[in-house]
Design a protein around this motif. Structure first.
Motif, PDB file in Angstrom:
ATOM      1  N   ARG A 313       0.836  -1.213   0.000  1.00  0.00           N
ATOM      2  CA  ARG A 313       0.000   0.000   0.000  1.00  0.00           C
ATOM      3  C   ARG A 313       0.867   1.259   0.000  1.00  0.00           C
ATOM      4  O   ARG A 313       0.547   2.255  -0.670  1.00  0.00           O
ATOM      5  CB  ARG A 313      -0.926  -0.007   1.218  1.00  0.00           C
ATOM      6  CG  ARG A 313      -1.981   1.089   1.181  1.00  0.00           C
ATOM      7  CD  ARG A 313      -2.873   1.033   2.406  1.00  0.00           C
ATOM      8  NE  ARG A 313      -3.943   1.988   2.301  1.00  0.00           N
ATOM      9  CZ  ARG A 313      -5.133   1.765   1.778  1.00  0.00           C
ATOM     10  NH1 ARG A 313      -5.405   0.574   1.273  1.00  0.00           N
ATOM     11  NH2 ARG A 313      -6.059   2.702   1.730  1.00  0.00           N
ATOM     12  N   TRP A 323      -4.558  -1.572  -6.785  1.00  0.00           N
ATOM     13  CA  TRP A 323      -5.947  -1.481  -6.324  1.00  0.00           C
ATOM     14  C   TRP A 323      -6.804  -2.571  -6.964  1.00  0.00           C
ATOM     15  O   TRP A 323      -7.699  -3.134  -6.314  1.00  0.00           O
ATOM     16  CB  TRP A 323      -6.496  -0.099  -6.649  1.00  0.00           C
ATOM     17  CG  TRP A 323      -5.871   0.993  -5.851  1.00  0.00           C
ATOM     18  CD1 TRP A 323      -4.921   1.880  -6.259  1.00  0.00           C
ATOM     19  CD2 TRP A 323      -6.135   1.298  -4.471  1.00  0.00           C
ATOM     20  NE1 TRP A 323      -4.569   2.715  -5.236  1.00  0.00           N
ATOM     21  CE2 TRP A 323      -5.311   2.390  -4.120  1.00  0.00           C
ATOM     22  CE3 TRP A 323      -6.981   0.766  -3.500  1.00  0.00           C
ATOM     23  CZ2 TRP A 323      -5.314   2.966  -2.866  1.00  0.00           C
ATOM     24  CZ3 TRP A 323      -6.995   1.328  -2.234  1.00  0.00           C
ATOM     25  CH2 TRP A 323      -6.168   2.414  -1.928  1.00  0.00           C
ATOM     26  N   LEU A 326      -6.045  -5.768  -5.111  1.00  0.00           N
ATOM     27  CA  LEU A 326      -6.618  -5.753  -3.775  1.00  0.00           C
ATOM     28  C   LEU A 326      -8.124  -5.999  -3.818  1.00  0.00           C
ATOM     29  O   LEU A 326      -8.673  -6.765  -3.000  1.00  0.00           O
ATOM     30  CB  LEU A 326      -6.316  -4.406  -3.111  1.00  0.00           C
ATOM     31  CG  LEU A 326      -6.693  -4.266  -1.630  1.00  0.00           C
ATOM     32  CD1 LEU A 326      -5.944  -5.297  -0.793  1.00  0.00           C
ATOM     33  CD2 LEU A 326      -6.404  -2.861  -1.140  1.00  0.00           C
ATOM     34  N   ALA A 327      -8.793  -5.394  -4.780  1.00  0.00           N
ATOM     35  CA  ALA A 327     -10.238  -5.597  -4.904  1.00  0.00           C
ATOM     36  C   ALA A 327     -10.568  -7.034  -5.279  1.00  0.00           C
ATOM     37  O   ALA A 327     -11.516  -7.640  -4.732  1.00  0.00           O
ATOM     38  CB  ALA A 327     -10.803  -4.638  -5.951  1.00  0.00           C
ATOM     39  N   GLU A 330     -10.269  -9.210  -2.279  1.00  0.00           N
ATOM     40  CA  GLU A 330     -11.439  -9.081  -1.402  1.00  0.00           C
ATOM     41  C   GLU A 330     -12.621  -9.874  -1.954  1.00  0.00           C
ATOM     42  O   GLU A 330     -13.370 -10.498  -1.203  1.00  0.00           O
ATOM     43  CB  GLU A 330     -11.828  -7.610  -1.258  1.00  0.00           C
ATOM     44  CG  GLU A 330     -10.831  -6.769  -0.482  1.00  0.00           C
ATOM     45  CD  GLU A 330     -10.801  -7.131   1.003  1.00  0.00           C
ATOM     46  OE1 GLU A 330     -11.705  -7.825   1.481  1.00  0.00           O
ATOM     47  OE2 GLU A 330      -9.837  -6.720   1.687  1.00  0.00           O
ATOM     48  N   LYS A 344     -17.159  -5.382  -0.326  1.00  0.00           N
ATOM     49  CA  LYS A 344     -15.791  -5.016   0.063  1.00  0.00           C
ATOM     50  C   LYS A 344     -14.957  -4.654  -1.170  1.00  0.00           C
ATOM     51  O   LYS A 344     -14.185  -3.692  -1.143  1.00  0.00           O
ATOM     52  CB  LYS A 344     -15.133  -6.176   0.815  1.00  0.00           C
ATOM     53  CG  LYS A 344     -15.696  -6.407   2.211  1.00  0.00           C
ATOM     54  CD  LYS A 344     -14.996  -7.583   2.875  1.00  0.00           C
ATOM     55  CE  LYS A 344     -15.558  -7.848   4.271  1.00  0.00           C
ATOM     56  NZ  LYS A 344     -14.924  -9.026   4.907  1.00  0.00           N
ATOM     57  N   VAL A 348     -13.186  -1.015  -2.178  1.00  0.00           N
ATOM     58  CA  VAL A 348     -11.785  -0.844  -2.575  1.00  0.00           C
ATOM     59  C   VAL A 348     -11.698  -0.032  -3.870  1.00  0.00           C
ATOM     60  O   VAL A 348     -10.878   0.893  -3.993  1.00  0.00           O
ATOM     61  CB  VAL A 348     -11.100  -2.216  -2.750  1.00  0.00           C
ATOM     62  CG1 VAL A 348      -9.705  -2.038  -3.337  1.00  0.00           C
ATOM     63  CG2 VAL A 348     -11.006  -2.932  -1.413  1.00  0.00           C
ATOM     64  N   GLU A 351     -12.475   3.620  -3.226  1.00  0.00           N
ATOM     65  CA  GLU A 351     -11.325   4.289  -2.622  1.00  0.00           C
ATOM     66  C   GLU A 351     -10.234   4.533  -3.659  1.00  0.00           C
ATOM     67  O   GLU A 351      -9.577   5.576  -3.659  1.00  0.00           O
ATOM     68  CB  GLU A 351     -10.783   3.443  -1.473  1.00  0.00           C
ATOM     69  CG  GLU A 351      -9.620   4.088  -0.733  1.00  0.00           C
ATOM     70  CD  GLU A 351      -9.053   3.203   0.362  1.00  0.00           C
ATOM     71  OE1 GLU A 351      -8.053   3.621   0.986  1.00  0.00           O
ATOM     72  OE2 GLU A 351      -9.602   2.102   0.590  1.00  0.00           O
TER      73      GLU A 351
END
Length: 636
Positions: A313, A323, A326-327, A330, A344, A348, A351
């Motif tokens: 991060r 990103w 990461l998504a 999730e 979730k 992500v 954001e």
């Protein structure tokens, strides 16, 4: 050269005699073997032997050795049936392998830079286990120290085949010093160290001094997690007694420190820190370290996982790739509620759009939403969210031509034609006024709206469509607006007046831009259409108008010549004259085009006389500057 070849053949005498004595090959077959080997040896002794020469010789020797092995097995079976002893190994059992190795050695000396050849050499040695592997690995690494795959291959052989962990570790560390920027080397080094640690632990387990393994068993972990979440479903007998017996063991288990898990954690931390220092901007390396971590059971593995995620991060928060990963993580996380996983992942992405409002990020987010939506376009939540993301991309200035087309197409998939029409019109009047793809999409929508009113468009509809197309086609060159021209010609194909207007419009465009020498030819497409509708006479009149333009293009000449040649084949003499005129006209501009001369020569061979064909041949040789290319053609 002959003396060297003869010397090599003489050194094969003992081997060939042994093959004959054992009855594996007849004298006639041995004579053929000598003949083939002499041929291959002469090819290798040329001033510049080819790689194929070496490979062909190796392939021949491999097949020969396989045949020898099969025949030897047959002889051994016969001897067993007769009650005789087994055949002892002799010179012929080793000579074939030695010869193949020698050919490989010569080939790699000649072609040192060929990595594929080196790997074939290594693979052969690995299969035959002849004791040459370590020596050859040292040679290839000396010639190619910057190839990470060689270090990995050498370390894997030392670790798996030679069972020399120290040598494997030394090779990997030398490789990391030489190729510190190799992602694969760092990951494979970590895997090797953890595999060795797991083998030591398995040895302890086999001796009864330890239990468990470092390999993560996902099924057992899931089962334990399910049992913990559903404790109330289980009822135990003599619960007081059981707790009294279990609690001391549990306390001992908590106090007991697994040295192997601690050591594995230490190794992973050390390798990770060194790898990040060597490759600070490599995102894929961090992801692969996390994959390795998920596959093993280490002490405090959650802590180092959180550390890796925190580092990712910190270092890659401005990268859309981070990103998106990461998504997706999730969305793939283990949870009882799939809806919460999607929520979730969406959080992500939201954001990410605040941190990295880029075109790539919007593309990734929209792709995720469409995949989550699947074929269920009726899901209002996903539909509204997707449309909101498209609008956000437009307001932030991150929308591209591709995203704009996708936005309009998404409305069409939702069967919301009016919204799609308004949006396409908005894009064409605004940011994407110079985009052919957006205009093509708008034209297709306008035509769809016209055809939905009635099967036969009215005069007003045709007039409005023609005005719109005339304004658009005047903005773009013919080569860029190929798709628009095709759609327009198809739309007006059933109306004679507007078809003629399209022809006149095409004449203006081609007079300005010129025709095409290769690829799409607008004039050829219109000539084709007129031929089908009105016949060859009208098509000739039209293509002559096109050929009168400043630069009609070679594609039009070829198309018209093909048209006239086909009719000449059917017996139309007028078409043969027209074809010759077309060739002569084309050659005034494209006299260096060898294919054009070849086709003209073929036409005269087929329909003309020997005098006409020879005349074309003589003119071609005189006109074309590169006679070597002309002579290489089979028909010239």
């Amino acid at each position: 050269m002959a003396d060297v070849v003869q010397y090599k053949l003489e050194r094969m005498v003992n081997e060939l005699d042994d093959l004959e004595e054992r009855g594996l090959f007849s004298r006639r077959e041995i004579a053929e073997i000598v003949k083939q080997r002499r041929k291959f040896e002469y090819r290798l002794k040329r001033p510049s032997p080819l790689k194929l020469d070496f490979l062909a010789y190796i392939d021949y020797e491999k097949h020969l050795d396989s045949l020898r092995s099969l025949r030897k097995k047959a002889v051994v079976r016969q001897l067993k049936q007769q009650g005789n002893k087994k055949l002892k190994k002799s010179v012929s059992d080793f000579a074939g392998i030695s010869r193949i190795l020698e050919i490989y050695r010569q080939a790699t000396n000649r072609f040192k830079g060929d990595i594929v050849l080196w790997f074939q050499y290594l693979q052969f040695c690995k299969e035959r286990r002849n004791g040459q592997m370590k020596k050859i690995l040292a040679r290839v690494i000396r010639f190619h120290p910057k190839v990470p795959g060689l270090w990995i291959y050498a370390a894997a052989w030392e670790f798996d085949q030679n069972l020399n962990v120290a040598a494997a570790r030394a090779l990997m560390q030398s490789g990391l010093r030489t190729c510190s920027n190799s992602e694969d080397l760092w990951v494979e080094y970590l895997r090797m160290e953890l595999t060795y640690l797991n083998k030591l632990k398995a040895r302890k387990v086999a001796l009864g001094e330890d239990e468990g393994t470092l390999v993560q068993d996902k099924s057992s972990v899931d089962e334990k997690k399910w049992r913990d979440e559903n404790k109330e479903l289980f009822m135990t007998l003599d619960s007081d007694k059981e707790t009294e017996e279990v609690e001391p063991d549990a306390q001992q288990g908590e106090l007991k420190i697994d040295l192997f898990q601690e050591q594995g954690l230490s190794i992973l931390s050390t390798v990770y820190s060194s790898a990040v220092e060597a490759l600070p901007s490599n995102f894929g390396l961090r992801v692969r370290f996390l994959e390795v971590l998920e596959g093993i059971d280490l002490a405090r593995s959650g802590e180092i996982r959180n550390q890796i995620l925190a580092d990712m991060r910190k270092d890659f928060s401005n990268e859309p790739e981070y990103w998106n990963w990461l998504a997706l993580e999730e969305s793939r996380s283990k949870s009882a509620d799939p809806a919460s996983q999607l929520d979730k992942a969406i959080q992500v992405y939201e954001e990410a759009l605040r941190v990295v409002p880029s075109t790539t990020m919007f593309n990734l987010y929209i792709c995720f939403l469409k995949e989550a939506m699947g074929d269920q376009n009726e899901d209002n939540d996903f539909v509204s969210r997707t449309l909101k993301v498209y609008e956000m991309a437009e307001t932030t200035g991150c929308i591209t031509e591709h995203l704009a087309c996708e936005h309009v197409t998404f409305y069409l998939q939702l069967r919301r034609l009016k919204e799609a029409r308004k949006l396409a019109e908005k894009f064409c009047k605004g940011k994407f006024a110079d985009s052919v793809d957006v205009w093509s999409l708008r034209i297709s929508i306008e035509m769809r709206c016209v055809t939905e009113k009635s099967l036969a468009p009215s005069k007003d509809d045709l007039h409005s469509m023609f005005d719109l197309l005339r304004n658009i086609l005047g903005k773009f060159s013919v080569s860029k607006a190929e798709s628009l021209w095709r759609v327009a010609l198809k739309f007006f194909s059933n109306d004679k007046d507007y078809s003629n207007k399209m022809v006149d419009l095409s004449l203006l465009s081609l007079a300005k831009d010129g025709g095409s020498d290769i690829g799409f030819s607008l004039s050829s497409a219109i000539v084709n259409y007129v031929l089908q509708k009105n016949g060859i006479q009208q098509a000739r009149i039209l293509y002559k108008r096109y050929l009168g333009l400043p630069h009609p293009g070679l594609a039009l000449y070829n198309h018209c010549i093909e048209l006239e040649t086909n009719l000449a084949s059917a017996g139309d003499k007028a078409s043969l004259k027209e074809a010759r005129k077309l060739y002569e006209s084309a050659l005034t501009t494209y006299d260096q085009d060898v294919t054009l001369w070849k086709n003209y020569y073929s036409l005269e061979i087929k329909f003309g006389t020997s005098e006409t064909s020879n005349a074309v041949h003589w003119r071609a040789r005189k006109a074309v500057k590169d006679n070597a290319v002309l002579l290489s053609l089979p028909q010239i």
